[in-house]
Design an enzyme around this catalytic site. Structure first.
Site, PDB file in Angstrom:
ATOM      1  CD  GLU A  37      32.975 -26.593 -48.449  1.00  0.00           C
ATOM      2  OE1 GLU A  37      33.388 -27.930 -48.003  1.00  0.00           O
ATOM      3  OE2 GLU A  37      31.890 -26.230 -48.367  1.00  0.00           O
ATOM      4  CD  GLU A  74      20.859 -26.180 -51.740  1.00  0.00           C
ATOM      5  OE1 GLU A  74      22.000 -25.754 -51.328  1.00  0.00           O
ATOM      6  OE2 GLU A  74      20.434 -27.237 -52.079  1.00  0.00           O
ATOM      7  CD  GLU A  85      23.783 -31.593 -45.386  1.00  0.00           C
ATOM      8  OE1 GLU A  85      24.737 -31.298 -45.569  1.00  0.00           O
ATOM      9  OE2 GLU A  85      22.943 -32.092 -46.451  1.00  0.00           O
ATOM     10  CG  ASP A 116      25.341 -25.997 -41.656  1.00  0.00           C
ATOM     11  OD1 ASP A 116      26.362 -24.996 -41.635  1.00  0.00           O
ATOM     12  OD2 ASP A 116      25.210 -26.661 -42.715  1.00  0.00           O
ATOM     13  CB  THR A 146      30.274 -31.141 -40.505  1.00  0.00           C
ATOM     14  OG1 THR A 146      28.941 -30.756 -40.870  1.00  0.00           O
ATOM     15  CG2 THR A 146      31.521 -30.614 -41.265  1.00  0.00           C
TER      16      THR A 146
END
Length: 825
Positions: free
Chosen positions: A138, A377, A395, A283, A481
């Site tokens: 992160e 979710e 997304e 992902d 991303t």
């Protein structure tokens, strides 16, 4: 002729022209969604801009310099000040994350004045010398990426807009400093980075000494930012470490399926979770493989992406749905739900050129949104809610944007409009935008992640913008991303101290995946068959594959429908209704299905045993065998039951007929992470139970061993987890083999049954053994009972034997022989 009459005739001719076009078209359904006017599109663009500023101004006025805004409390979230949320707080570093993450969005909006002001605030206020443990993943994508993108755009504005001439690369130096603070995480046996690092102490923080596990996405989403950092600063270390991590991950793929798991041990390289899909935990690894090729021009990343992509489309893709499988057994589904993070996949498919499946999966996601108002979710294969939260994730909007850019189909503008209006109605609060705790109730959560400003509103703004509305040409950039912009010109900078090694492990087939051209694809034609994919009925497989007997499950409604269509009816006693094959082809499939069923029945006993062994063929690693926690159903019963458990890498293996038996007792405290157990005097010689969490598996084992326990059972701390729906795994250690007692792991639903037995029988005794040995004993017992029954029937039929003798003989025959009393259950 009057103007009114002229208008009427013109309207008639236009209607006639449209009618002729619809008749000449082979399928009227290919007429696209009603086009959105320039005026409406501009209004939506400005509304998305207003949404951004409503959230941004709320953060700056009420939360800065905190990392996040708490929109319900209307205050900032600080690490160590606001109540802890556990692992969720690993994203926080008290370094003004939301502002740094948002800088490049200000440039896209054309707000140079606020961008300049924000850059000055970051340079003045943000520092990284804090005794705080943060997520490497992160921190890289949000902070390093945010600083790099802001630096690149600041220099761009200096040249193109003649502003910010005072800026001298300060944010690039900040990114370099932060990069160095992340580097200690890469000091592992494999080169794959730890999941967390202390900003001041590196990996010397006592809390990190037992750190071993990371997710595939966590380790594989570093290269874009680190390569850009190296090439902009001239310091090669960042790019070298990131390439090494990607190379190490590639070597850990399953060589048979080309799939990756989701959680691994950074020192041993062992997989801890072998689930393979495109959602949470994996992902952005796939995303960075492809984008690393685009940004850096290294062909090996394209080859690797194509290998993985082909595997995903072969094993994970089920029409528009994407369901996790086991990497080492790719025909076995590992869970029955999908998570919202997979919504990025259609966008990645667009970038790689595979538009048709992108359209299909996006349509499925859109129907999920329509069904539940907001995309939850996670949702099950029948599209019911599995996890109800909605965190304002970007997304789905990201994929919508890329599909519109690729096709020009205004359907995606209409989808974006619906997403925008839904956020306005259900997420907007007086102090920003709040995540939704449950889409069924609409209850809010005091949470607004930095990605809402960095990605969600950015992609909405881009979707409704024309190229001439933007001050930069986004086609000259790669979106990370986290939607930060890195220019394609980075590839030209090169790195004189780092040279790419072209690998000979790929062949020409890895570069030859063909995809449909966007110029020939009309998305409406692809969407039409899926229009009612969710609404009105449960989904059925669209793959067209014949149902095999091996896959058949009597509890699966789709399977029951499939066998009925083949002319086979599942009947209960007294039910004589019959199915009828729909066609000769279906009938032939039914005959083949029944033949397979007969063969399966013959081999049932062998299959039961064979399926208990989970083999990992990768790199010749050892087999992982399922374990059994077995106990008698009651104190007088001869019948035993066994619950599924997983082994560990760090404890001795129970092989063959070996077992450990003893009374079972709970650890105090339950998680067994203190220096000493409070009930240590009652543990000696017994089987200890401890709950997962707070410390590593091996730490709990050492504490149990120190107290004299004969074995340890670790139960999961995640409610609802089960070995029936999730893959079993072997618990990893820390490389020191000092545990001499067996240790097994049980998911929560299996342990609940054991816990219930413990409550009913305080002196419950259990045995730990291999599940295959328990099943072998069960099968032998059943066979013996059948033989006994047959012998008893023959004895009763014998005219020479008396009735009493026959009864006595029968009683003797039903007693199980005990060749090995000390081993027998």
């Amino acid at each position: 002729m009057s103007s009114t009459l002229t208008a009427i005739i013109a309207q008639f001719l236009l209607s006639l022209l449209l009618l002729v076009v619809s008749v000449l078209t082979d399928d009227a359904s290919t007429i696209p969604t009603q086009n959105m006017s320039h005026k409406e599109r501009a209004e939506l663009r400005e509304e998305s801009r207003d949404m951004f500023y409503h959230a941004y101004n709320a953060y700056m006025a009420n939360a800065y310099p905190a990392d996040e805004l708490m929109p319900l409390s209307c205050k900032g979230r600080y690490r160590g000040v606001t109540p802890s949320r556990g692992d969720m707080d690993d994203i926080l570093g008290n370094f003004s994350m939301t502002l740094v993450d948002t800088l490049d969005t200000l440039v896209l909006l054309g707000d140079f004045a606020e961008f300049e002001h924000a850059v000055k605030l970051v340079i003045r206020d943000v520092q990284f010398d804090s005794d705080i443990i943060v997520s490497v993943f992160e921190t890289n994508i949000r902070m390093v990426g945010g600083l790099l993108s802001a630096h690149i755009l600041a220099e761009y504005l200096q040249k193109q807009a003649d502003v910010m001439h005072w800026y001298k690369g300060e944010m690039l130096e900040m990114a370099r400093e932060l990069g160095y603070r992340l580097l200690p995480a890469f000091n592992t046996t494999t080169g794959i980075p730890h999941a967390r690092v202390n900003l001041r102490l590196g990996m010397k923080d006592p809390q990190l000494k037992k750190s071993r596990e990371t997710c595939t996405a966590c380790a594989g989403t570093i290269l874009l930012e680190f390569a850009a950092l190296s090439r902009l600063t001239g310091d090669p270390i960042f790019e070298v470490r990131a390439h090494a991590a990607m190379d190490a991950l590639w070597k850990l793929r399953h060589r048979g399926s080309d799939l990756m798991g989701t959680v691994l041990n950074v020192h041993s390289g062992d997989w801890v979770r072998r689930d393979s899909g495109v959602g949470a935990g994996i992902d952005s690894y796939y995303e960075y493989l492809f984008k690393s090729y685009v940004l850096l021009g290294d062909d090996k990343y394209l080859a690797r992406f194509n290998r993985h992509y082909n595997a995903v489309m072969k094993y994970v893709s089920e029409g528009p749905m994407l369901l996790d499988v086991l990497m080492h057994r790719p025909h076995a589904k590992s869970r029955n739900f999908m998570d919202s993070l997979l919504a990025f996949w259609p966008g990645l498919q667009v970038l790689s050129g595979d538009l048709k499946p992108a359209v299909q999966t996006h349509e499925m996601l859109y129907q999920v949104m329509q069904m539940h108002t907001l995309i939850p979710e996670a949702w099950t294969v029948d599209f019911q809610i599995h996890w109800g939260q909605h965190h304002l994730r970007p997304e789905f909007i990201e994929s919508t944007y890329f599909l519109y850019r690729a096709t020009g189909d205004h359907h995606y503008l209409q989808v974006g409009k619906r997403a925008l209006k839904t956020l306005q109605q259900y997420a907007k609060v007086s102090c920003g935008y709040a995540a939704v705790n449950d889409v069924r109730t609409g209850k809010h959560e005091d949470r607004m992640d930095s990605f809402v400003l960095s990605e969600t509103f950015k992609y909405l703004f881009l979707l409704f913008s024309e190229p001439q509305d933007l001050i930069i040409n986004v086609d000259e950039f790669v979106f990370t991303t986290e939607a930060h912009l890195l220019p394609l010109s980075i590839a030209q900078l090169g790195n004189s101290t780092f040279s790419f090694r072209q690998s000979d492990e790929h062949n020409v087939l890895d570069f030859m995946r063909t995809c449909p051209s966007s110029n020939k694809l009309f998305p409406e034609k692809v969407r039409k068959p899926l229009r009612n994919f969710i609404t009105g009925s449960c989904p059925r497989s669209t793959s067209g594959k014949r149902l095999s007997a091996l896959d058949f499950q009597a509890s699966n409604a789709d399977h029951l429908r499939a066998v009925y269509d083949m002319g086979i009816t599942m009947v209960s006693v007294g039910d004589r209704s019959q199915g009828k094959a729909k066609s000769q082809e279906e009938g032939e499939m039914g005959l083949q299905f029944m033949q397979e069923m007969l063969e399966l029945t013959k081999m049932q006993s062998m299959n039961q045993l064979a399926q208990l062994q989970v083999r990992n063929d990768q790199d010749n690693s050892a087999d992982i065998r399922l374990m059994a926690v077995a106990y008698a159903l009651d104190d007088q019963s001869q019948d035993w039951t066994a619950l599924m458990a997983g082994p560990s890498h760090f404890s001795p293996e129970l092989v063959g007929e070996q077992f450990v038996e003893g009374h079972i007792v709970w650890a105090r405290p339950p998680r067994a992470c203190d220096e000493k157990l409070l009930n240590a005097e009652n543990v000696s010689g017994k089987i200890l139970v401890a709950e997962r969490g707070d410390c590593t598996f091996v730490s709990k084992a050492r504490l149990a061993q120190k107290a004299g326990a004969a074995a340890l059972i670790v139960c999961d701390n995640v409610a609802g987890s089960s070995g029936e729906t999730q893959p079993m795994f072997a618990m990893s250690g820390d490389g020191t083999d000092d545990v001499a007692i067996p240790v097994v792991f049980m998911y929560s639903l299996e342990f609940a049954k054991l816990s219930d037995a413990m409550q009913r029988r305080p002196q419950l005794r259990v045995r730990l053994m291999q599940m295959v040995e328990f099943k072998r004993w069960q099968l032998a017992k059943e066979a013996h009972q059948n033989e006994t029954a047959a012998a008893a029937a023959a004895a009763v039929a014998s005219a020479s034997a008396s009735a009493s003798a026959s009864a006595s003989e029968a009683a003797t025959m039903t007693t199980m022989p005990k060749k090995k009393p000390d081993k027998e259950l």
